[in-house]
Design a protein around this motif. Structure first.
Motif, PDB file in Angstrom:
ATOM      1  N   ALA A 148      50.264  16.229  43.457  1.00  0.00           N
ATOM      2  CA  ALA A 148      50.315  14.888  44.051  1.00  0.00           C
ATOM      3  C   ALA A 148      49.745  13.853  43.089  1.00  0.00           C
ATOM      4  N   TYR A 149      48.714  14.233  42.337  1.00  0.00           N
ATOM      5  CA  TYR A 149      48.073  13.296  41.414  1.00  0.00           C
ATOM      6  C   TYR A 149      49.010  12.930  40.259  1.00  0.00           C
ATOM      7  N   SER A 150      49.640  13.919  39.661  1.00  0.00           N
ATOM      8  CA  SER A 150      50.466  13.666  38.483  1.00  0.00           C
ATOM      9  C   SER A 150      51.727  12.889  38.825  1.00  0.00           C
ATOM     10  N   GLN A 151      52.223  13.058  40.051  1.00  0.00           N
ATOM     11  CA  GLN A 151      53.435  12.352  40.445  1.00  0.00           C
ATOM     12  C   GLN A 151      53.145  10.976  41.035  1.00  0.00           C
ATOM     13  N   ASP A 152      51.874  10.566  40.920  1.00  0.00           N
ATOM     14  CA  ASP A 152      51.480   9.196  41.279  1.00  0.00           C
ATOM     15  C   ASP A 152      51.740   8.895  42.749  1.00  0.00           C
ATOM     16  N   ASP A 153      51.538   9.912  43.618  1.00  0.00           N
ATOM     17  CA  ASP A 153      51.726   9.689  45.048  1.00  0.00           C
ATOM     18  C   ASP A 153      50.671   8.734  45.605  1.00  0.00           C
ATOM     19  N   TYR A 154      49.528   8.665  44.927  1.00  0.00           N
ATOM     20  CA  TYR A 154      48.438   7.771  45.340  1.00  0.00           C
ATOM     21  C   TYR A 154      48.006   6.957  44.117  1.00  0.00           C
ATOM     22  N   PRO A 155      48.747   5.900  43.790  1.00  0.00           N
ATOM     23  CA  PRO A 155      48.516   5.167  42.532  1.00  0.00           C
ATOM     24  C   PRO A 155      47.124   4.572  42.412  1.00  0.00           C
ATOM     25  N   PHE A 156      46.471   4.303  43.536  1.00  0.00           N
ATOM     26  CA  PHE A 156      45.133   3.710  43.455  1.00  0.00           C
ATOM     27  C   PHE A 156      44.109   4.703  42.882  1.00  0.00           C
ATOM     28  N   LEU A 157      44.468   5.987  42.782  1.00  0.00           N
ATOM     29  CA  LEU A 157      43.562   6.977  42.221  1.00  0.00           C
ATOM     30  C   LEU A 157      43.809   7.251  40.747  1.00  0.00           C
ATOM     31  N   TYR A 158      44.939   6.822  40.247  1.00  0.00           N
ATOM     32  CA  TYR A 158      45.349   7.291  38.930  1.00  0.00           C
ATOM     33  C   TYR A 158      44.405   6.840  37.819  1.00  0.00           C
ATOM     34  N   ASN A 159      43.825   5.671  37.975  1.00  0.00           N
ATOM     35  CA  ASN A 159      42.885   5.182  36.966  1.00  0.00           C
ATOM     36  C   ASN A 159      41.443   5.266  37.467  1.00  0.00           C
ATOM     37  N   CYS A 160      41.186   6.267  38.287  1.00  0.00           N
ATOM     38  CA  CYS A 160      39.845   6.460  38.831  1.00  0.00           C
ATOM     39  C   CYS A 160      38.839   6.555  37.688  1.00  0.00           C
ATOM     40  N   PRO A 161      37.828   5.675  37.645  1.00  0.00           N
ATOM     41  CA  PRO A 161      36.905   5.640  36.512  1.00  0.00           C
ATOM     42  C   PRO A 161      35.940   6.818  36.480  1.00  0.00           C
ATOM     43  N   ASP A 162      35.785   7.520  37.598  1.00  0.00           N
ATOM     44  CA  ASP A 162      34.796   8.598  37.664  1.00  0.00           C
ATOM     45  C   ASP A 162      35.431   9.875  38.184  1.00  0.00           C
ATOM     46  N   ARG A 163      36.619  10.191  37.671  1.00  0.00           N
ATOM     47  CA  ARG A 163      37.320  11.379  38.130  1.00  0.00           C
ATOM     48  C   ARG A 163      36.599  12.645  37.666  1.00  0.00           C
ATOM     49  N   ARG A 164      36.471  13.582  38.582  1.00  0.00           N
ATOM     50  CA  ARG A 164      35.826  14.851  38.264  1.00  0.00           C
ATOM     51  C   ARG A 164      36.800  15.994  38.558  1.00  0.00           C
ATOM     52  N   LEU A 165      36.508  17.148  38.006  1.00  0.00           N
ATOM     53  CA  LEU A 165      37.365  18.314  38.188  1.00  0.00           C
ATOM     54  C   LEU A 165      36.673  19.348  39.068  1.00  0.00           C
ATOM     55  N   ILE A 166      37.381  19.808  40.091  1.00  0.00           N
ATOM     56  CA  ILE A 166      36.950  21.017  40.791  1.00  0.00           C
ATOM     57  C   ILE A 166      37.503  22.214  40.025  1.00  0.00           C
ATOM     58  N   THR A 167      38.791  22.172  39.732  1.00  0.00           N
ATOM     59  CA  THR A 167      39.447  23.077  38.790  1.00  0.00           C
ATOM     60  C   THR A 167      40.393  22.212  37.977  1.00  0.00           C
ATOM     61  N   ASN A 168      41.120  22.832  37.055  1.00  0.00           N
ATOM     62  CA  ASN A 168      42.089  22.040  36.295  1.00  0.00           C
ATOM     63  C   ASN A 168      43.293  21.649  37.137  1.00  0.00           C
ATOM     64  N   ALA A 169      43.304  22.068  38.427  1.00  0.00           N
ATOM     65  CA  ALA A 169      44.415  21.729  39.314  1.00  0.00           C
ATOM     66  C   ALA A 169      43.979  20.891  40.513  1.00  0.00           C
ATOM     67  N   VAL A 170      42.697  20.543  40.602  1.00  0.00           N
ATOM     68  CA  VAL A 170      42.194  19.758  41.736  1.00  0.00           C
ATOM     69  C   VAL A 170      41.182  18.741  41.223  1.00  0.00           C
ATOM     70  N   PHE A 171      41.375  17.479  41.613  1.00  0.00           N
ATOM     71  CA  PHE A 171      40.524  16.394  41.149  1.00  0.00           C
ATOM     72  C   PHE A 171      39.741  15.785  42.306  1.00  0.00           C
ATOM     73  N   VAL A 172      38.568  15.210  41.969  1.00  0.00           N
ATOM     74  CA  VAL A 172      37.736  14.489  42.923  1.00  0.00           C
ATOM     75  C   VAL A 172      37.524  13.082  42.386  1.00  0.00           C
ATOM     76  N   CYS A 173      37.679  12.099  43.269  1.00  0.00           N
ATOM     77  CA  CYS A 173      37.482  10.707  42.861  1.00  0.00           C
ATOM     78  C   CYS A 173      36.668   9.985  43.938  1.00  0.00           C
ATOM     79  N   PRO A 174      35.529   9.363  43.571  1.00  0.00           N
ATOM     80  CA  PRO A 174      34.774   8.574  44.553  1.00  0.00           C
ATOM     81  C   PRO A 174      35.585   7.381  45.036  1.00  0.00           C
ATOM     82  N   LEU A 175      35.440   7.070  46.311  1.00  0.00           N
ATOM     83  CA  LEU A 175      36.151   5.942  46.910  1.00  0.00           C
ATOM     84  C   LEU A 175      35.141   4.858  47.269  1.00  0.00           C
ATOM     85  N   ASN A 176      35.164   3.731  46.521  1.00  0.00           N
ATOM     86  CA  ASN A 176      34.302   2.582  46.799  1.00  0.00           C
ATOM     87  C   ASN A 176      32.820   2.957  46.828  1.00  0.00           C
ATOM     88  N   ASN A 177      32.429   3.897  45.976  1.00  0.00           N
ATOM     89  CA  ASN A 177      31.012   4.279  45.921  1.00  0.00           C
ATOM     90  C   ASN A 177      30.300   3.521  44.792  1.00  0.00           C
TER      91      ASN A 177
END
Length: 564
Positions: A535-564
């Motif tokens: 979902a991330y790579s296909q830009d299904d949620y464009p507001f996350l794509y440039n997340c400044p603090d993206r973290r990895l759970i695995t190389n296939a799952v990302f975590v992004c803070p929302l308005n923190n």
């Protein structure tokens, strides 16, 4: 490289068995670590209905063998089946109805909503898959040992056991590893049969072809491959045996295959219905069928070959039509920043180059060099190379580009060829030894994220989401890791996009009140977004794509803070 003494031979054989033992231990461990991938509940629940109800109408898109093997341990565990699941079963009995939605929901209910322990069911159902992976390794070992000796077998086994794609799929309840085993054995025993058409090789060939055809419908690719191998053998002047004798035994082999296919379906009497238009019947059944998506240009095909398919179980014929429709109709997929429903002819070659370790690519490249430029010749190696090349060529015509696993059958053939190359050329052997050490290091460092492995050409595994997704990277296997991450970091206000397994799996592992769907998030709400790479790579949620603090759970799952 010449012969080795008896003591060295024993140590080399012991090394092969040790490597296969390591692979098996890793597979058993992964069977407990990985959550269900998206198709496993479908296969497992379908297989369980075959065993307990004697009816094969669930999941005809895949033949029954692997599903039955996976479901065998469940006979002892006796999982509960809720009344809601029973209703889905009854709804899907129409021959012309594509019951994939009912089958998928049936599997979800069986695993997560009927009071069963899904981790227990999945672990034991995966054990037959681990055994198939071990059997494929043993087949590679024995073929290489018989023809070129222990050095060849050690190299071939190491290439196989330390391959991340094999490791990522070797414990999953899917048809891919079993097809790889059936494909290798069919090509090998057919070639041995052509060279020496004994009843023994005829029997082994028939059993191998039946194994492949009862595993996955794409095994029909074997038929033109076998025809081309027969033509190559026809022009071989050194062949002394009678073609009449070969043909008689070949026909007997096909009769054995026919009988085993019927046996795989329990000699079930649901034969192909007599109808003028399969497309019309599908519409009458009111189904969003994958067959219907291909519009069964198949109506004409169906009329032509219906008499032949009437000799086969109806659900086998139906599944074969479904696969033809899927391959010709396409499936939405992602590659190198582009999305397409019709795929790309170069999809599988790119994945082969980017999802296999560089060490293995160099060994395969060296093998091709010896075969083509140095003109080293071995009849069996040439047959394996032809089989692998033709399978890849046919796969490149498919519009359903869903992952490197769909060309997995070519890998064992290439590994055996690599073992041969190392055994016939001294300089290549010592280079290969260094490459195998490198490969073993890559294998160790990649644990446990083998399914999402990408090599240095791709920018490493953490960059895989920019290359290809689906079963190449993100297939539902990380839900338990998501659960652990949330608990370990005490995350609250979690919004998740991880739809591979359905809401019931999310509820089971995360707790219904501990998360919300990312699609429900509104601007200004604090929390954490957890999103799968597809979902991330296909830009299904464009507001996350440039997340400044993206973290990895695995190389296939990302975590992004929302308005923190």
């Amino acid at each position: 490289m010449g012969s080795v003494n008896i003591y060295t031979k024993r140590w080399l054989i012991a090394g092969c068995l040790l490597i296969l033992g390591i692979q098996t231990v890793v597979q058993i461990r992964l069977a407990s670590l990985d959550s269900q991938t998206t198709d496993e509940a479908v296969h497992l629940s379908a297989g369980y209905t075959y065993l307990t109800r004697g009816d094969w109408h669930f999941n005809p898109e895949h033949p029954p063998l692997v599903k039955i093997l996976a479901a065998l341990p469940l006979l002892a565990l006796k999982p509960n089946i809720s009344p809601a699941a029973e209703g889905l079963w009854r709804k899907s009995d129409n021959f012309f109805y594509d019951s994939w939605q009912e089958n998928r929901r049936f599997g979800e209910i069986m695993l997560y909503e009927s009071g069963n322990n899904p981790d227990q069911l999945l672990f034991w159902a995966r054990m037959p898959m681990v055994l198939i992976t071990l059997l494929l390794g043993l087949a590679i070992f024995l073929i290489a040992l018989k023809h070129w000796g222990p050095i060849s077998s050690l190299v071939a086994v190491a290439l196989y056991a330390f391959n991340p794609t094999i490791a990522g799929h070797g414990h999953l309840i899917t048809t891919d590893m079993a097809l790889a085993l059936g494909f290798l054995l069919t090509v090998y025993f057919f070639w041995k049969f052509l060279e020496k058409p004994t009843w023994r090789y005829s029997a082994f060939f028939g059993l191998s072809l039946a194994l492949a055809l009862l595993t996955k419908h794409t095994a029909i690719i074997l038929l033109p491959i076998l025809g081309i191998l027969a033509i190559i053998c026809w022009f071989d002047k050194s062949r002394q045996t009678s073609w009449r004798d070969t043909l008689i035994k070949f026909v007997v082999s096909l009769v054995v295959v026919w009988a085993l296919i019927w046996t795989g379906f329990g000699w079930h009497d649901r034969v192909v219905p007599q109808t003028e238009s399969i497309s019309t019947q599908i519409r009458v059944a009111n189904t969003p069928s994958k067959i219907g998506q291909a519009n069964l240009t198949a109506d004409n095909l169906y009329k032509i070959i219906r008499p032949i398919f009437s000799l086969l179980p109806g659900d086998y014929a139906k599944g074969l039509f479904m696969v033809i429709g899927h391959a010709s109709g396409g499936h939405t997929t992602y590659l190198l920043g582009q999305t397409s429903k019709t795929g790309w002819w170069y999809y599988f070659p790119i994945l082969i180059l980017l999802k296999n370790p560089l060490a293995e690519l160099l060994v395969v490249g060296g093998t091709i060099y010896l075969l083509v430029l140095k003109r080293h010749r071995d009849r069996l190696v040439m047959a394996l190379a032809v089989g692998a090349g033709l399978f890849l060529a046919v796969a490149m015509l498919s519009k359903a580009n869903l992952g490197i696993r769909h060309v997995m059958p070519i890998l064992p053939l290439l590994f055996i060829a690599g073992g041969w190359a190392a055994s016939v050329h001294r300089k290549f052997f010592w280079v290969t030894v260094g490459l195998l050490v490198w490969l073993a290091l890559v294998f160790s460092l990649s644990f446990p994220s083998y399914l999402g492995y990408f090599n240095e050409f791709a920018g490493g595994s953490n960059n895989g989401y920019t290359i290809a997704t689906d079963s190449n990277l993100d297939w539902g296997q990380d839900l338990k890791r998501i659960q652990h991450y949330i608990q370990q970091n005490q995350l609250t206000n979690v919004y998740i996009e991880y739809n591979w397994l359905g809401r019931s799996a999310l509820d089971y592992y995360l707790g219904r009140n501990n998360y919300r769907l990312l699609s429900d998030w509104q601007v200004g709400q604090p929390g954490y977004a957890i999103i799968g790479a597809s979902a991330y790579s296909q830009d299904d949620y464009p507001f996350l794509y440039n997340c400044p603090d993206r973290r990895l759970i695995t190389n296939a799952v990302f975590v992004c803070p929302l308005n923190n």
